[in-house]
Design a protein around this motif. Structure first.
Motif: not given
Length: 225
Positions: A160-168, A186-193, A206-215
């Motif tokens: 759910e977290i992944s889908e929200r971030i990708r859509s945003a 877990g509650d972390s998001v790793v961005l690459t590219g 900023r978009v990644a941080w905006s998803a609920p549950g991201v610490a």
């Protein structure tokens, strides 16, 4: 990858950073030296307050394709702007209490020789950033360390977290979603590219941080030369 920017020399980037500083009304570019190596900008010199130091850094980050900024600017307060630590601490506390986005009761403030340290826990990253934005504009502040942690009350499922971030990311006109990869740990998001500019890299974070549950967000996105 389609849409890649043409590689630019360090001299060209330096000229553009100097031009951007010249058009930034919040800084005095004659006091700032700019060096560039492999797309990394170093700012040297001095400014009259911490807000100008931050504004100079943001100006450099707006230039494409700056890969990173090392801000070595020194803050030299004029005598009229000098404040003692108790006065600064009181001003910081009042400012946080008046900011609608900051849960001031959850933030601790320490000041030493004009350097402000914020600690505590908040539920959202925007609250953490709002606290920093409020403080860096205060008179007498020489520097700022934002040690506030993000501790979400609820953590959705990773998919759910992944889908929200990708859509945003797809919706955002400021990011090249095709150049960004993400994974949830877990509650972390790793961005690459890779992306076209430092500000685009920052927008993806900023978009990644905006998803609920991201610490936590680990941003390993690079800026294309």
């Amino acid at each position: 990858m389609a849409g890649r920017a043409t590689s630019r020399s360090d001299d060209e980037i330096q000229r553009d950073v100097l031009a951007e500083l010249a058009r930034e009304p919040r800084v005095q570019p004659n006091e700032i030296g700019v060096a560039v190596q492999d797309g990394v900008v170093t700012l040297r010199g001095w400014v009259e307050n911490y807000a100008r130091k931050w504004a100079a850094e943001r100006a450099a980050q707006r230039v494409r394709p700056v890969r990173a900024v090392a801000n070595d600017l020194e803050v030299r307060l004029p005598s009229s702007a000098e404040r003692d630590d108790p006065e600064i601490a009181a001003a910081v506390t009042r400012t946080l209490e008046w900011d609608a986005f900051v849960p001031a009761s959850q933030v601790d403030v320490t000041v030493s020789t004009g350097w402000v340290v914020l600690r505590g826990e908040v539920e959202w990253e925007y609250q953490r950033r709002a606290a920093e934005q409020a403080v860096r504009r205060l008179a007498g502040v020489r520097g700022l360390t934002n040690g506030i942690s993000v501790r979400p009350h609820e953590v959705p499922e990773p998919d759910e977290i992944s889908e929200r971030i990708r859509s945003a990311l797809v919706r955002s006109v400021e990011t090249d979603a095709a150049g960004i990869e993400l994974r949830i740990e877990g509650d972390s998001v790793v961005l690459t590219g890779d992306v076209r500019s430092w500000l685009e890299r920052e927008e993806a974070e900023r978009v990644a941080w905006s998803a609920p549950g991201v610490a936590n967000v680990d941003n390993h996105i690079t800026v294309r030369r």
